[in-house]
Design a protein around this motif. Structure first.
Motif, PDB file in Angstrom:
ATOM      1  N   ILE A 159       0.959  -1.211   0.093  1.00  0.00           N
ATOM      2  CA  ILE A 159       0.054  -0.087   0.092  1.00  0.00           C
ATOM      3  C   ILE A 159       0.948   1.286  -0.024  1.00  0.00           C
ATOM      4  CG2 ILE A 159      -1.831   1.386   1.146  1.00  0.00           C
ATOM      5  CD1 ILE A 159      -2.587  -1.480   2.643  1.00  0.00           C
ATOM      6  N   PRO A 160       0.691   1.908  -0.983  1.00  0.00           N
ATOM      7  CA  PRO A 160       1.657   3.428  -1.185  1.00  0.00           C
ATOM      8  C   PRO A 160       0.989   4.305  -0.193  1.00  0.00           C
ATOM      9  CG  PRO A 160       0.476   3.100  -3.074  1.00  0.00           C
ATOM     10  CD  PRO A 160       0.188   1.853  -2.531  1.00  0.00           C
ATOM     11  N   ALA A 161       1.802   5.166   0.390  1.00  0.00           N
ATOM     12  CA  ALA A 161       1.274   6.005   1.478  1.00  0.00           C
ATOM     13  C   ALA A 161       2.232   7.096   1.717  1.00  0.00           C
ATOM     14  CB  ALA A 161       0.927   5.617   2.601  1.00  0.00           C
ATOM     15  N   ALA A 162       2.131   8.325   1.765  1.00  0.00           N
ATOM     16  CA  ALA A 162       2.995   9.526   1.932  1.00  0.00           C
ATOM     17  C   ALA A 162       2.826  10.052   3.237  1.00  0.00           C
ATOM     18  CB  ALA A 162       2.860  10.535   0.939  1.00  0.00           C
ATOM     19  N   GLY A 163       3.948  10.486   3.723  1.00  0.00           N
ATOM     20  CA  GLY A 163       4.130  11.068   5.135  1.00  0.00           C
ATOM     21  C   GLY A 163       3.800  10.309   6.140  1.00  0.00           C
TER      22      GLY A 163
ATOM     23  N   PRO B 278       2.253  13.992   0.496  1.00  0.00           N
ATOM     24  CA  PRO B 278       1.095  13.793  -0.521  1.00  0.00           C
ATOM     25  C   PRO B 278       1.095  14.606  -1.699  1.00  0.00           C
ATOM     26  CG  PRO B 278       0.456  14.213   1.710  1.00  0.00           C
ATOM     27  CD  PRO B 278       1.648  14.458   1.894  1.00  0.00           C
ATOM     28  N   ARG B 279       1.782  15.546  -1.672  1.00  0.00           N
ATOM     29  CA  ARG B 279       1.901  16.392  -2.946  1.00  0.00           C
ATOM     30  C   ARG B 279       2.914  15.828  -3.941  1.00  0.00           C
ATOM     31  NH1 ARG B 279       3.403  22.884  -3.395  1.00  0.00           N
ATOM     32  NH2 ARG B 279       3.652  23.074  -5.981  1.00  0.00           N
ATOM     33  N   LEU B 280       4.044  15.342  -3.407  1.00  0.00           N
ATOM     34  CA  LEU B 280       5.179  14.567  -4.466  1.00  0.00           C
ATOM     35  C   LEU B 280       4.381  13.506  -4.806  1.00  0.00           C
ATOM     36  CD1 LEU B 280       7.866  14.540  -5.445  1.00  0.00           C
ATOM     37  CD2 LEU B 280       8.647  13.572  -3.257  1.00  0.00           C
ATOM     38  N   MET B 281       3.490  12.509  -3.861  1.00  0.00           N
ATOM     39  CA  MET B 281       3.204  11.480  -4.452  1.00  0.00           C
ATOM     40  C   MET B 281       2.202  11.588  -5.298  1.00  0.00           C
ATOM     41  SD  MET B 281       1.247   8.701  -1.855  1.00  0.00           S
ATOM     42  CE  MET B 281       0.126   7.125  -2.552  1.00  0.00           C
ATOM     43  N   ALA B 282       1.206  12.680  -5.374  1.00  0.00           N
ATOM     44  CA  ALA B 282       0.364  12.902  -6.315  1.00  0.00           C
ATOM     45  C   ALA B 282       0.976  13.357  -7.639  1.00  0.00           C
ATOM     46  CB  ALA B 282      -0.631  14.029  -5.907  1.00  0.00           C
ATOM     47  N   SER B 283       2.138  14.010  -7.510  1.00  0.00           N
ATOM     48  CA  SER B 283       2.821  14.404  -8.708  1.00  0.00           C
ATOM     49  C   SER B 283       3.226  12.877  -9.437  1.00  0.00           C
ATOM     50  CB  SER B 283       4.092  15.249  -8.366  1.00  0.00           C
ATOM     51  OG  SER B 283       4.856  15.672  -9.637  1.00  0.00           O
ATOM     52  N   ASP B 284       3.786  12.258  -8.612  1.00  0.00           N
ATOM     53  CA  ASP B 284       4.335  10.983  -9.214  1.00  0.00           C
ATOM     54  C   ASP B 284       3.093  10.168 -10.048  1.00  0.00           C
ATOM     55  OD1 ASP B 284       6.886  11.486  -8.424  1.00  0.00           O
ATOM     56  OD2 ASP B 284       6.826   9.753  -6.650  1.00  0.00           O
ATOM     57  N   ILE B 285       1.876  10.103  -9.297  1.00  0.00           N
ATOM     58  CA  ILE B 285       0.689   9.345  -9.843  1.00  0.00           C
ATOM     59  C   ILE B 285       0.308   9.953 -11.215  1.00  0.00           C
ATOM     60  CG2 ILE B 285      -1.697   8.962  -9.494  1.00  0.00           C
ATOM     61  CD1 ILE B 285      -1.208   8.418  -6.628  1.00  0.00           C
TER      62      ILE B 285
ATOM     63  N   GLY C 222      -1.382   8.264   4.044  1.00  0.00           N
ATOM     64  CA  GLY C 222      -0.877   8.144   5.445  1.00  0.00           C
ATOM     65  C   GLY C 222      -1.695   7.821   6.688  1.00  0.00           C
ATOM     66  N   ARG C 223      -2.701   8.801   6.863  1.00  0.00           N
ATOM     67  CA  ARG C 223      -3.568   8.531   8.144  1.00  0.00           C
ATOM     68  C   ARG C 223      -4.133   7.104   8.069  1.00  0.00           C
ATOM     69  NH1 ARG C 223      -7.065  13.662   7.574  1.00  0.00           N
ATOM     70  NH2 ARG C 223      -6.517  13.651   5.456  1.00  0.00           N
ATOM     71  N   VAL C 224      -4.598   6.636   6.883  1.00  0.00           N
ATOM     72  CA  VAL C 224      -5.253   5.465   6.928  1.00  0.00           C
ATOM     73  C   VAL C 224      -4.322   4.279   7.270  1.00  0.00           C
ATOM     74  CG1 VAL C 224      -6.373   3.773   5.270  1.00  0.00           C
ATOM     75  CG2 VAL C 224      -6.955   6.303   5.059  1.00  0.00           C
ATOM     76  N   VAL C 225      -3.009   4.498   6.787  1.00  0.00           N
ATOM     77  CA  VAL C 225      -2.115   3.314   7.003  1.00  0.00           C
ATOM     78  C   VAL C 225      -1.739   3.337   8.543  1.00  0.00           C
ATOM     79  CG1 VAL C 225       0.451   2.557   6.706  1.00  0.00           C
ATOM     80  CG2 VAL C 225      -1.013   3.007   4.553  1.00  0.00           C
TER      81      VAL C 225
ATOM     82  N   GLY D 245       8.400   4.866 -11.486  1.00  0.00           N
ATOM     83  CA  GLY D 245       7.574   6.180 -11.560  1.00  0.00           C
ATOM     84  C   GLY D 245       7.399   6.696  -9.918  1.00  0.00           C
ATOM     85  N   HIS D 246       7.987   5.843  -8.935  1.00  0.00           N
ATOM     86  CA  HIS D 246       7.989   6.473  -7.678  1.00  0.00           C
ATOM     87  C   HIS D 246       9.361   7.106  -7.448  1.00  0.00           C
ATOM     88  CE1 HIS D 246       4.224   4.997  -5.993  1.00  0.00           C
ATOM     89  NE2 HIS D 246       4.431   3.736  -6.604  1.00  0.00           N
ATOM     90  N   SER D 247       9.101   8.307  -6.843  1.00  0.00           N
ATOM     91  CA  SER D 247      10.553   9.071  -6.423  1.00  0.00           C
ATOM     92  C   SER D 247      10.767   8.936  -5.149  1.00  0.00           C
ATOM     93  CB  SER D 247      10.236  10.537  -6.770  1.00  0.00           C
ATOM     94  OG  SER D 247       9.133  10.952  -6.055  1.00  0.00           O
ATOM     95  N   ARG D 248      10.074   8.417  -4.204  1.00  0.00           N
ATOM     96  CA  ARG D 248      10.178   7.943  -2.916  1.00  0.00           C
ATOM     97  C   ARG D 248       9.804   6.497  -2.425  1.00  0.00           C
ATOM     98  NH1 ARG D 248      12.267  12.046  -3.895  1.00  0.00           N
ATOM     99  NH2 ARG D 248      12.234  14.085  -2.580  1.00  0.00           N
ATOM    100  N   MET D 249      10.592   6.035  -1.533  1.00  0.00           N
ATOM    101  CA  MET D 249      10.026   4.621  -0.958  1.00  0.00           C
ATOM    102  C   MET D 249       8.928   5.008  -0.192  1.00  0.00           C
ATOM    103  SD  MET D 249      13.848   2.938  -0.221  1.00  0.00           S
ATOM    104  CE  MET D 249      14.330   4.140   0.792  1.00  0.00           C
ATOM    105  N   ARG D 250       7.567   4.462  -0.664  1.00  0.00           N
ATOM    106  CA  ARG D 250       6.571   4.694   0.171  1.00  0.00           C
ATOM    107  C   ARG D 250       5.595   3.523   0.130  1.00  0.00           C
ATOM    108  NH1 ARG D 250       5.483   8.124  -4.952  1.00  0.00           N
ATOM    109  NH2 ARG D 250       6.373   9.834  -3.403  1.00  0.00           N
TER     110      ARG D 250
END
Length: 470
Positions: free
Chosen positions: A61-65, A78-85, A106-109, A130-135
Motif C-alpha cells: 500500500i503506497p502512502a506518503a508522510g 502527499p503532494r509529491l506522491m500525487a505528482s508521481d501518480i 498516510g492517515r489510513v495506513v 515511477g515512484h520518487s520515494r520509497m512509500r
C-alpha cells in the motif's frame, strides 16, 4: 445481474443501515471505518472465504508522510506522491481524486496499524517504476494473503458481520435513484432480500469476464488472467443499467513477470535492482524500468509470449525477502547458471545474442548513456555470474476503470450529480491509472481499495448519522 425497479409495497426479509458488497481489502476497510462510527452493517461476500484480488497481490500500500517513512528517513509528502501518480498516467486521472487519496493515505495506513494492529513497515532498498520515494507499506511476509488475514482479524475483533456464500445478483432501486436493497443468491440457488439505507460497491473490476476484457482491453484479451475469478464486472454492469458515468474502462494493471508454468508473481524488484528480460532470441526488447503493467503486453508480443528474467546472486539474495519469490524458488521456477555459456545451453538461447546483450549493458555502464529503449545501466548493478533465470509471461491482474466517483466516493451519474445513497471504491470505481495499461503506478490498486475504501466507509457513516440516507 440486474437492476430491479422498486414497486410500491415491495418489502425485504431483513434490513440494515449499511450494506457493503465485497469482502476484499476495500470492503473490509470500508466496514472498519463505518463500524468505528457505530454503524450497523453487513459485508456480502460471494465466496466461502473472503480473498479477492488483494489475496493474490503483494499487499503493498503506497502512502506518503507516514511515521514508517520517517523512521527510515524517507522525506515524502502527499503532494509529491500525487505528482508521481499523475506523471505516470499522463495527467489523465481526476486530480481531485488523486489529491484525496494521497492526502489521506498516510492517515489510513497509520490508523490500520494503530487501531487495528496491522503490522506495517516500509519496504526499502529500491524504488518501483515511477515512484520518487520509497512509500510502499507492507506486512512482514510481503503478501496480500497476509494483509487479508490481518484485515479479517480486525473485522472479527471489531464485530463486522460478513455474510459469505452470498452472491448479490440484483439491486433494488426506486424512482429517486436510491438503492433500497439487494437480492442475494446462495450456492443452492435459494435467494434472500436485504434492505438498506446506504450501499457501498467494493466488488472489484471485470478482469474475470472475457467478454468485457475483449471489449475494453483488446490487447490483453488473450493474456493469462491472474486475478480473482469473482471479478466479473458486477459493479460495471449495474452501473450501465443505472445510468452511472463510467470512466477509463481501458485502464488496467497488467504484469510482465508471472512465472510460467508455475503462475507465481515475481516481484519487479528484480528488474529495479538491475535485472533484465530477454526473449527467446536472447535479446532485450524494452526498458524494464518503464513499468511492469505495460510490460505485460510487451512480453506477450514476444515469440512464444514468454521472456526470461535474468539476474544474479546479489539480486537473488535480496529477492528472498518476498514470500512469492521464495515459493517460486522452492517450486523450481528459479534456475542458476555459472556462466553465460551454461545459461545459453540450459535455456536454449543463442549464445552470440546473449553476449551482445551483456556487452551492450557494460558499454552503457561505462559511458553513462541510455539504450535505444531509454534505459541506462550503472557499474554497481551490472549482472555478474552466477546468473539466475525465471521463465515468465505477461498477465492481466485487474482492471482500473469503473464507476466515476467524487472525492467522498459517491457514485456520479451520466448527466452529472451523484446517486443519493450509492458509494463505490477499489476496483468497482474509476481509479487513478489513466485510460490504458501504461498509467498504472505500482500500488495504485490497493491505494484505491484501501484508502478510498476508508473514505467510503467514513462518508457512508456520516450520511447515515446525519439521517439523510433514507
Amino acid at each position: 445481474m440486474g437492476i430491479v425497479a422498486l414497486r410500491e409495497g415491495d418489502t425485504f426479509e431483513a434490513h440494515l443501515p449499511l450494506l457493503i458488497i465485497g469482502a476484499g481489502a476495500c470492503g473490509l476497510v470500508a466496514a472498519l471505518a463505518a463500524r468505528e462510527c457505530g454503524i450497523e452493517l453487513a459485508v456480502l461476500e460471494r465466496d466461502a472465504l473472503p480473498r479477492g484480488s488483494t489475496f493474490m497481490s503483494s499487499g503493498f500500500i503506497p502512502a506518503a508522510g507516514t511515521r514508517f517513512q520517517a523512521e527510515k528517513r524517507v522525506d515524502d509528502s502527499p503532494r509529491l506522491m500525487a505528482s508521481d501518480i499523475q506523471a505516470k498516467n499522463g495527467h489523465e486521472a481526476d486530480p481531485a481524486i488523486v489529491q484525496a487519496l494521497t492526502d489521506y493515505s498516510g492517515r489510513v495506513v497509520e490508523w490500520l496499524a494503530d487501531t487495528h494492529g496491522v503490522p506495517f513497515d516500509l519496504v526499502d532498498g529500491f524504488l518501483y517504476p515511477g515512484h520518487s520515494r520509497m512509500r510502499m507499506h507492507a506486512t512482514p511476509r510481503r503478501t496480500g494473503e497476509e494483509l487479508m488475514g490481518c484485515l479479517l482479524t480486525a473485522a472479527e475483533t471489531t464485530g463486522v458481520d460478513i455474510l459469505t456464500r452470498a452472491r448479490v445478483i440484483d439491486l433494488h432501486v426506486d424512482d429517486a435513484r436510491r438503492v433500497r436493497g439487494v437480492t442475494l443468491e446462495r450456492p443452492d440457488g435459494s435467494r434472500e432480500s436485504i434492505g438498506c439505507d446506504v450501499l457501498i460497491l467494493a466488488c472489484n473490476g471485470y478482469g474475470g469476464n472475457p467478454e468485457l476484457v475483449a471489449r475494453y482491453l483488446p490487447s490483453l484479451k488473450d493474456a493469462l488472467y491472474h486475478g480473482h475469478e469473482g471479478n466479473q464486472g458486477d459493479a460495471l454492469l449495474w452501473g450501465e443499467a443505472m445510468g452511472v458515468s463510467l470512466k477509463d474502462l481501458g485502464a488496467c494493471q497488467g504484469h510482465g513477470s508471472l512465472a510460467t508454468p508455475h503462475q507465481t508473481l515475481i516481484s519487479w524488484a528484480l528488474m529495479m535492482r538491475g535485472g533484465i528480460q530477454v526473449n527467446l532470441e536472447g535479446r532485450r526488447f524494452s526498458n524494464e524500468h518503464g513499468g511492469y503493467s505495460e510490460q505485460a503486453a510487451k512480453v506477450l508480443a514476444q515469440p512464444g509470449q514468454v521472456a526470461w528474467n535474468l539476474f544474479d546472486a546479489r539480486i537473488h539474495q535480496t529477492a528472498r525477502e518476498f514470500e512469492d519469490y521464495r515459493n517460486a524458488h522452492i517450486a523450481g521456477a528459479v534456475r542458476a547458471f555459472d556462466s553465460l555459456e551454461t545459461l545459453s545451453k540450459g535455456l536454449d538461447l543463442p549464445l552470440d545474442a546473449l553476449r551482445d546483450t551483456f556487452t551492450e549493458m557494460r558499454a552503457l555502464a561505462e559511458d553513462g548513456g541510455g539504450d535505444s529503449f531509454g534505459r541506462g545501466f550503472s557499474p554497481e548493478t551490472l549482472l555478474e555470474p552466477p546468473y539466475y533465470a525465471i521463465r515468465v509471461t505477461g498477465a492481466l491482474f485487474h482492471t482500473q476503470g469503473g464507476l466515476e466517483i467524487d472525492t467522498s466516493a459517491r457514485v456520479m451519474g451520466q448527466e452529472g450529480g451523484v446517486f443519493p445513497n450509492l458509494f463505490a471504491a477499489g476496483g468497482a470505481a474509476r481509479g487513478v491509472s489513466g485510460s490504458n495499461d501504461s498509467g498504472y503506478l505500482s500500488g495504485n490498486g490497493l491505494l484505491s481499495a484501501v484508502v478510498m475504501g476508508a473514505i467510503a466507509g467514513r462518508e457512508a457513516a456520516r450520511q447515515l448519522l446525519r439521517g439523510d440516507a433514507a
